[in-house]
Scaffold this motif. Structure first.
Motif, PDB file in Angstrom:
ATOM      1  N   GLY A   1       3.199  -1.710  -6.614  1.00 20.39           N
ATOM      2  CA  GLY A   1       3.068  -2.140  -5.225  1.00 20.39           C
ATOM      3  C   GLY A   1       3.979  -3.306  -4.888  1.00 20.39           C
ATOM      4  O   GLY A   1       5.056  -3.133  -4.341  1.00 20.39           O
TER       5      GLY A   1
ATOM      6  N   ASN B   1       0.827  -1.204   0.000  1.00 17.99           N
ATOM      7  CA  ASN B   1       0.000   0.000   0.000  1.00 17.99           C
ATOM      8  C   ASN B   1       0.865   1.260   0.000  1.00 17.99           C
ATOM      9  O   ASN B   1       0.596   2.216  -0.733  1.00 17.99           O
ATOM     10  CB  ASN B   1      -0.942  -0.019   1.205  1.00 17.99           C
ATOM     11  CG  ASN B   1      -2.105   0.920   1.034  1.00 17.99           C
ATOM     12  OD1 ASN B   1      -2.806   0.875   0.046  1.00 17.99           O
ATOM     13  ND2 ASN B   1      -2.304   1.773   2.032  1.00 17.99           N
ATOM     14  N   ALA B   2       1.915   1.258   0.812  1.00 16.68           N
ATOM     15  CA  ALA B   2       2.832   2.402   0.870  1.00 16.68           C
ATOM     16  C   ALA B   2       3.540   2.600  -0.469  1.00 16.68           C
ATOM     17  O   ALA B   2       3.710   3.742  -0.926  1.00 16.68           O
ATOM     18  CB  ALA B   2       3.846   2.212   1.993  1.00 16.68           C
TER      19      ALA B   2
ATOM     20  N   PHE C   1       1.926  11.383 -11.655  1.00 16.79           N
ATOM     21  CA  PHE C   1       1.698   9.949 -11.514  1.00 16.79           C
ATOM     22  C   PHE C   1       2.867   9.193 -12.134  1.00 16.79           C
ATOM     23  O   PHE C   1       3.206   9.403 -13.282  1.00 16.79           O
ATOM     24  CB  PHE C   1       0.391   9.525 -12.192  1.00 16.79           C
ATOM     25  CG  PHE C   1      -0.833  10.121 -11.561  1.00 16.79           C
ATOM     26  CD1 PHE C   1      -1.076   9.980 -10.206  1.00 16.79           C
ATOM     27  CD2 PHE C   1      -1.744  10.822 -12.324  1.00 16.79           C
ATOM     28  CE1 PHE C   1      -2.215  10.528  -9.618  1.00 16.79           C
ATOM     29  CE2 PHE C   1      -2.881  11.367 -11.752  1.00 16.79           C
ATOM     30  CZ  PHE C   1      -3.113  11.226 -10.401  1.00 16.79           C
TER      31      PHE C   1
ATOM     32  N   ALA D   1      -1.900   5.182 -10.372  1.00 13.25           N
ATOM     33  CA  ALA D   1      -3.229   5.658 -10.772  1.00 13.25           C
ATOM     34  C   ALA D   1      -3.747   4.847 -11.952  1.00 13.25           C
ATOM     35  O   ALA D   1      -2.977   4.363 -12.782  1.00 13.25           O
ATOM     36  CB  ALA D   1      -3.168   7.132 -11.153  1.00 13.25           C
TER      37      ALA D   1
ATOM     38  N   THR E   1       0.990   4.195 -14.091  1.00  8.95           N
ATOM     39  CA  THR E   1      -0.409   4.307 -14.489  1.00  8.95           C
ATOM     40  C   THR E   1      -0.810   3.139 -15.392  1.00  8.95           C
ATOM     41  O   THR E   1       0.044   2.521 -16.041  1.00  8.95           O
ATOM     42  CB  THR E   1      -0.676   5.612 -15.259  1.00  8.95           C
ATOM     43  OG1 THR E   1       0.111   5.615 -16.454  1.00  8.95           O
ATOM     44  CG2 THR E   1      -0.362   6.830 -14.424  1.00  8.95           C
TER      45      THR E   1
ATOM     46  N   LEU F   1       2.406   1.822  -3.431  1.00  7.86           N
ATOM     47  CA  LEU F   1       1.429   2.395  -4.362  1.00  7.86           C
ATOM     48  C   LEU F   1       1.314   3.903  -4.163  1.00  7.86           C
ATOM     49  O   LEU F   1       1.296   4.672  -5.129  1.00  7.86           O
ATOM     50  CB  LEU F   1       0.064   1.734  -4.182  1.00  7.86           C
ATOM     51  CG  LEU F   1      -0.051   0.293  -4.666  1.00  7.86           C
ATOM     52  CD1 LEU F   1      -1.316  -0.350  -4.122  1.00  7.86           C
ATOM     53  CD2 LEU F   1      -0.004   0.221  -6.183  1.00  7.86           C
ATOM     54  N   ALA F   2       1.257   4.320  -2.912  1.00  4.04           N
ATOM     55  CA  ALA F   2       1.163   5.756  -2.617  1.00  4.04           C
ATOM     56  C   ALA F   2       2.441   6.475  -3.019  1.00  4.04           C
ATOM     57  O   ALA F   2       2.395   7.545  -3.648  1.00  4.04           O
ATOM     58  CB  ALA F   2       0.871   5.968  -1.138  1.00  4.04           C
ATOM     59  N   ASP F   3       3.592   5.910  -2.691  1.00  2.00           N
ATOM     60  CA  ASP F   3       4.883   6.533  -3.023  1.00  2.00           C
ATOM     61  C   ASP F   3       5.087   6.664  -4.526  1.00  2.00           C
ATOM     62  O   ASP F   3       5.765   7.577  -4.984  1.00  2.00           O
ATOM     63  CB  ASP F   3       6.040   5.739  -2.427  1.00  2.00           C
ATOM     64  CG  ASP F   3       6.110   5.840  -0.911  1.00  2.00           C
ATOM     65  OD1 ASP F   3       5.433   6.720  -0.323  1.00  2.00           O
ATOM     66  OD2 ASP F   3       6.836   5.023  -0.300  1.00  2.00           O
ATOM     67  N   ASN F   4       4.526   5.726  -5.282  1.00  2.00           N
ATOM     68  CA  ASN F   4       4.659   5.748  -6.741  1.00  2.00           C
ATOM     69  C   ASN F   4       3.529   6.496  -7.433  1.00  2.00           C
ATOM     70  O   ASN F   4       3.441   6.468  -8.657  1.00  2.00           O
ATOM     71  CB  ASN F   4       4.739   4.320  -7.279  1.00  2.00           C
ATOM     72  CG  ASN F   4       6.103   3.740  -7.104  1.00  2.00           C
ATOM     73  OD1 ASN F   4       7.047   4.190  -7.740  1.00  2.00           O
ATOM     74  ND2 ASN F   4       6.231   2.771  -6.225  1.00  2.00           N
ATOM     75  N   TYR F   5       2.672   7.128  -6.639  1.00  2.00           N
ATOM     76  CA  TYR F   5       1.535   7.849  -7.207  1.00  2.00           C
ATOM     77  C   TYR F   5       0.831   6.986  -8.260  1.00  2.00           C
ATOM     78  O   TYR F   5       0.567   7.424  -9.378  1.00  2.00           O
ATOM     79  CB  TYR F   5       1.971   9.186  -7.817  1.00  2.00           C
ATOM     80  CG  TYR F   5       2.557  10.138  -6.812  1.00  2.00           C
ATOM     81  CD1 TYR F   5       1.733  10.963  -6.065  1.00  2.00           C
ATOM     82  CD2 TYR F   5       3.927  10.204  -6.598  1.00  2.00           C
ATOM     83  CE1 TYR F   5       2.265  11.842  -5.127  1.00  2.00           C
ATOM     84  CE2 TYR F   5       4.469  11.070  -5.656  1.00  2.00           C
ATOM     85  CZ  TYR F   5       3.631  11.881  -4.927  1.00  2.00           C
ATOM     86  OH  TYR F   5       4.160  12.741  -4.004  1.00  2.00           O
TER      87      TYR F   5
END
Length: 171
Positions: free
Chosen positions: A108, A34-35, A67, A43, A70, A37-41
């Protein structure tokens, strides 16, 4: 875009939530994923089949350029009542099940757990190379590692087990 309906948007979000919280306890199963995914923006672009990207400004001045990872999916390939095996199972194919997994794996799992990185060298690509040499996996393009992870995980989850899907896969 506005042509991608709210129910389809909710469906895509639901698939992501199920992959990230597979046991359904409302807690992300792997916080490191999860972290990442957030760190890699990370989308997903949810667009209409006929105006796929013309609504987006990809210039450096646009917030979209931030992003890092993607994927894109259009409404014409989103079928909440569908499955991965699609027509071979008598249902429409729901590409959401594959595309959301690609995003989660690439930005992720592949980042949080380098052994699962779809780009060489990693344990995942080492296993894939053995399968390729044995003739058990015959994809050799840039997406081979990502697809290898997809096929392994969806098989483990039972999504490839319908008898008619097995017949299609074996040909």
């Amino acid at each position: 875009v506005e042509k991608f309906s709210e129910p389809l948007l909710r469906h895509a979000a639901s698939i992501a939530a199920e992959y990230l919280n597979n046991n359904g306890d409302d807690v992300v199963d792997d916080p490191a994923v999860n972290a990442a995914l957030a760190d890699n923006y990370a989308a997903i672009y949810l667009v209409d089949a006929f105006d796929k990207f013309d609504k987006f400004d990809f210039s450096d001045q646009s917030p979209i350029h931030r992003f890092r990872t993607t994927i894109a999916q259009h409404s014409g390939e989103t079928h909440p009542q569908g499955s991965l095996c699609g027509n071979t199972c008598g249902q429409p194919t729901d590409v959401t099940l594959e595309e959301v997994l690609h995003l989660i794996q690439q930005a992720g799992y592949g980042v949080a757990h380098p052994a699962l990185n779809p780009k060489a060298p990693s344990l995942l690509t080492d296993a894939m190379t053995i399968a390729q040499r044995n003739g058990d996996y015959n994809r050799f393009d840039d997406a081979a590692g990502q697809e290898y992870f997809y096929w392994g995980l969806t098989t483990l989850l039972g999504a490839q087990g319908h008898p008619s899907q097995c017949a299609v896969i074996s040909t």
